[in-house]
Design an enzyme around this catalytic site. Structure first.
Site, PDB file in Angstrom:
ATOM      1  N   TYR A 123       0.777  -1.233   0.000  1.00  0.00           N
ATOM      2  CA  TYR A 123       0.000   0.000   0.000  1.00  0.00           C
ATOM      3  C   TYR A 123       0.815   1.293   0.000  1.00  0.00           C
ATOM      4  O   TYR A 123       0.251   2.373  -0.138  1.00  0.00           O
ATOM      5  CB  TYR A 123      -0.978  -0.007   1.177  1.00  0.00           C
ATOM      6  CG  TYR A 123      -2.045  -1.068   1.012  1.00  0.00           C
ATOM      7  CD1 TYR A 123      -3.145  -0.843   0.192  1.00  0.00           C
ATOM      8  CD2 TYR A 123      -1.923  -2.308   1.624  1.00  0.00           C
ATOM      9  CE1 TYR A 123      -4.109  -1.820   0.002  1.00  0.00           C
ATOM     10  CE2 TYR A 123      -2.886  -3.291   1.443  1.00  0.00           C
ATOM     11  CZ  TYR A 123      -3.977  -3.046   0.632  1.00  0.00           C
ATOM     12  OH  TYR A 123      -4.928  -4.023   0.441  1.00  0.00           O
ATOM     13  N   PHE A 410     -10.035  -5.055  11.478  1.00  0.00           N
ATOM     14  CA  PHE A 410     -11.254  -4.744  10.728  1.00  0.00           C
ATOM     15  C   PHE A 410     -11.061  -5.105   9.260  1.00  0.00           C
ATOM     16  O   PHE A 410     -11.822  -4.784   8.420  1.00  0.00           O
ATOM     17  CB  PHE A 410     -11.631  -3.260  10.865  1.00  0.00           C
ATOM     18  CG  PHE A 410     -10.557  -2.272  10.490  1.00  0.00           C
ATOM     19  CD1 PHE A 410     -10.389  -1.878   9.183  1.00  0.00           C
ATOM     20  CD2 PHE A 410      -9.700  -1.753  11.460  1.00  0.00           C
ATOM     21  CE1 PHE A 410      -9.405  -0.970   8.825  1.00  0.00           C
ATOM     22  CE2 PHE A 410      -8.724  -0.836  11.119  1.00  0.00           C
ATOM     23  CZ  PHE A 410      -8.571  -0.437   9.801  1.00  0.00           C
TER      24      PHE A 410
END
Length: 410
Positions: A123, A410
């Site tokens: 990322y 998450f």
């Protein structure tokens, strides 16, 4: 290859999850898990990438409120469920989804996006910087004791099921959130995540337990954990306690909980996989060398709206610095910005003044929550000082008194 990006329809959820599971090589979720994540994720904030007649990529974004330095709760996008099918890697699918997400976040007025990366190398090219660290540990409870401060013996410990203790735990957690950057305020229904405990995922551990710590009738802390029984060939107890999460509102309650966890009968070790990098447990154990502490990357932060993000947090020392920022993936952030602020707040505006520091948006994401100093980034050649003294000023101002930390996945 033509990539069609669109939110999944209501009837696409099972296929969305199946593609996600296949990409990660994971076993199928239970029906309870599928229903929970479906309740958490608005479909309009999910993406499917379609090509060659099917779904080849998935992504989603939760609505979170995250503590930033100074204690403010900032609305952020929690990027999640990102996958690309192994048959369609390196064909632009991930780049297309990241592009669409960041454009959508900007249109919605979100200044910051965050994620937990499956692989650290993925990322950075999209401007996400490693902003927090996790502490992992494996404590030899046969050789290590906890040095509890005076008053710990007065803390009453009460064992309950996680469901019985959830309201008390959530109240403690809510009081802890403003105190540490990176913590996420609990959104409605998200208390269900801590109660999720499928037998198939326990790996030989028993059902999760919850211990509440009370002082004068008030719950001041809690720990949720599970135990795996075990013994050697000679019958010596060799079980393991696995800590899920722990919060406490004061040092005495905190130490009382750790003392309890390290003194469970018939076990030889306590393991945990996500505590703050500066967790005080490192200071209260009797022998740190027998705790096998290690650290790894945690939350990744991306500044979507650079001036709004930098103005949303407070700064540990006064600063007035011009940043020359490079951001090819979100070009609206590229340019020179004057950041002026202190512990009370900040202003960030475009300027034509000469730059004091030059850096990329990824490095601002890394430094944003105060866990990684700009001086260390400069030592790696990632920040360039253009005005003598500017680096020391900015590095001191960006740092947080407590290490930033995100408490759950998450």
């Amino acid at each position: 290859m033509t990539i069609d990006l669109r939110p999944p329809a209501a009837g696409d959820w099972d296929e969305f999850v199946l593609r996600l599971e296949r990409a990660f090589g994971e076993p199928a979720m239970t029906s309870e898990e599928r229903a929970m994540w479906r309740d958490f994720l608005p479909l309009e904030q999910a993406l499917t990438a379609r090509a060659d007649g099917g779904i080849v990529g998935t992504a989603g974004a939760f609505d979170f409120r995250m503590t930033v330095p100074g204690g403010t709760l900032l609305d952020v996008a929690g990027v999640t469920m990102v996958s690309v099918q192994p048959t369609h890697r390196r064909r632009g699918v991930l780049t297309a989804m990241m592009r669409r997400q960041l454009d959508d976040f900007r249109e919605r007025g979100l200044a910051v996006a965050v994620l937990l990366a499956s692989e650290p190398s993925i990322y950075g090219r999209f401007g996400y910087g490693t902003a927090t660290r996790q502490l992992h540990g494996r404590i030899d409870t046969t050789r290590v004791t906890v040095q509890a401060p005076p008053g710990a013996d007065a803390v009453r410990l009460r064992l309950v099921t996680p469901a019985e203790g959830v309201a008390a735990c959530e109240a403690v957690y809510a009081r802890a959130v403003p105190g540490r950057p990176g913590m996420l305020a609990r959104q409605p229904e998200w208390e269900r995540l801590a109660l999720l405990d499928p037998p198939a995922d326990r790996g030989g551990f028993g059902a999760r337990l919850c211990v509440l710590a009370e002082v004068d009738g008030e719950v001041r802390g809690y720990a949720r954990y599970s135990v795996k029984a075990g013994g050697t060939a000679l019958g010596v107890p060799d079980g393991t306690v696995k800590l899920k999460d722990l919060e406490a509102l004061d040092p005495v309650t905190y130490a009382a909980l750790w003392r309890y966890l390290t003194d469970v009968d018939l076990v030889a070790r306590l393991v945990f996989h996500n505590r703050p990098a500066d967790d005080p447990v490192q200071q209260i154990v009797s022998d740190i060398r027998r705790c096998n502490f290690s650290w790894r990357d945690g939350l990744y932060v991306r500044l979507v709206d650079l001036p709004a993000a930098l103005a949303a947090r407070a700064y540990a020392a006064p600063l007035d610095v011009v940043l020359d920022v490079e951001d090819p993936f979100c070009p609206w952030n590229t340019g020179r910005w004057r950041l002026s602020g202190d512990a009370k707040g900040a202003v960030c505006e475009r300027t034509g003044d000469p730059a004091d520091l030059a850096l990329a948006a990824r490095e601002l994401g890394t430094a944003y929550l105060g866990g990684h100093g700009l001086r260390a980034l400069a030592g790696a050649g990632l920040v360039t000082e253009l005005r003598p003294g500017a680096l020391a000023e900015a590095s001191a101002a960006f740092r947080s008194d407590l290490e930033p930390w995100v408490p759950h996945g998450f």
